[in-house]
Scaffold this motif. Structure first.
Motif, PDB file in Angstrom:
ATOM      1  N   ILE A 190     -16.934  19.160   3.556  1.00 12.52           N
ATOM      2  CA  ILE A 190     -17.635  19.477   4.792  1.00 12.52           C
ATOM      3  C   ILE A 190     -17.329  18.405   5.835  1.00 12.52           C
ATOM      4  CG2 ILE A 190     -19.860  20.006   5.859  1.00 12.52           C
ATOM      5  CD1 ILE A 190     -19.136  21.898   3.577  1.00 12.52           C
TER       6      ILE A 190
ATOM      7  N   PRO B   6     -22.394  18.867   0.292  1.00  7.86           N
ATOM      8  CA  PRO B   6     -20.987  18.469   0.164  1.00  7.86           C
ATOM      9  C   PRO B   6     -20.730  17.577  -1.039  1.00  7.86           C
ATOM     10  CG  PRO B   6     -22.082  17.158   1.844  1.00  7.86           C
ATOM     11  CD  PRO B   6     -23.057  18.222   1.432  1.00  7.86           C
TER      12      PRO B   6
ATOM     13  N   LEU C 118     -17.769  14.416   2.068  1.00  9.64           N
ATOM     14  CA  LEU C 118     -18.218  14.479   3.451  1.00  9.64           C
ATOM     15  C   LEU C 118     -17.180  13.804   4.336  1.00  9.64           C
ATOM     16  CD1 LEU C 118     -20.627  15.301   5.298  1.00  9.64           C
ATOM     17  CD2 LEU C 118     -21.569  13.012   4.901  1.00  9.64           C
TER      18      LEU C 118
END
Length: 243
Positions: free
Chosen positions: A86, A160, A163
């Motif tokens: 993400i 996530p 990240l």
């Protein structure tokens, strides 16, 4: 004999760019589970392009992007998200007309576990108490620091594994930036692997386990963050010290 841990993320000889403009020239890097890894460099070095290539916003022209050993070089953005990668983009890019709470729900749009979503909203409000105070406020009316908190919180709603953070301290007051870096460390301690692009090389290298230095679209140095902080070339180029 102990087998080496497979990287969560690996870029091998990645070339990428925009239309006719080549930006990345054979980028090689790895991020292992549980790490904070930072990519530092001057403006225009290719740091954001590297993140956009990982997250599928742009496609590598040559080379290979792997997540857990799987080739995702040509995967779609939703395909990357489903694998737990993400990105929090530079500039936050919130849904300005939606409330803080609605932005958080947008971060969980691929999920169907309503009870767990509610629990995760409570979790991000614990991380960012100011967001709870502003939960019914439109995201576009938040301060810069609050918007950055909201952007990170929205990303966390997707749970996530990796990240990707693009310039999280950009334009923030020093105390607010310090709070953001503190939260990044806390998230990592909770098990989130972090790949951080940041112009504030000193803060990034103090936070990270390992670092890469990028110049004109290529990685020119890498190593443990503490070693890079002590390296006179890094100190001269990015920390404002005379070599």
């Amino acid at each position: 004999m102990v087998e080496p841990v497979r990287p969560l993320l690996r870029l091998s000889g990645v070339h990428a760019g925009y239309e006719r403009m080549a930006v990345l020239h054979g980028v090689e890097l790895e991020v292992h589970p549980g790490e904070i890894v930072t990519l530092v460099g001057a403006n225009g070095a290719g740091k954001s392009t590297t993140l956009n290539t990982i997250s599928g916003v742009i496609k590598a022209r040559r080379g290979r992007v792997e997540i857990d050993g799987e080739d995702v070089t040509q995967a779609s953005i939703p395909g990357i998200v489903k694998r737990g990668v993400i990105q929090v983009p530079e500039g936050r890019r919130l849904f300005s007309e939606l409330t803080v709470h609605e932005n958080l729900l947008m971060g969980a749009y691929l999920r169907r576990d309503k009870a767990a979503i509610r629990a995760d909203i409570d979790r991000v409000f614990h991380l960012f108490p100011r967001l709870e105070e502003r939960r019914k406020q439109k995201a576009g009316s938040l301060s810069g620091g609050e918007q950055q908190m909201c952007a990170i919180a929205r990303a966390l709603m997707a749970r996530p594994r990796l990240l990707l953070l693009d310039e999280p301290s950009l334009g923030l007051a020093p105390l607010t930036a310090q709070r953001i870096f503190s939260v990044i460390k806390e998230l990592n301690e909770q098990g989130v692997t972090v790949f951080l692009v940041e112009q504030n090389a000193f803060a990034a290298l103090r936070l990270a386990h390992r670092g890469y230095v990028m110049e004109t679209g290529a990685v020119v140095m890498s190593g443990p963050a503490e070693e890079l902080l002590r390296d006179p070339r890094v100190r001269a180029a990015y920390l404002g010290e005379v070599a």
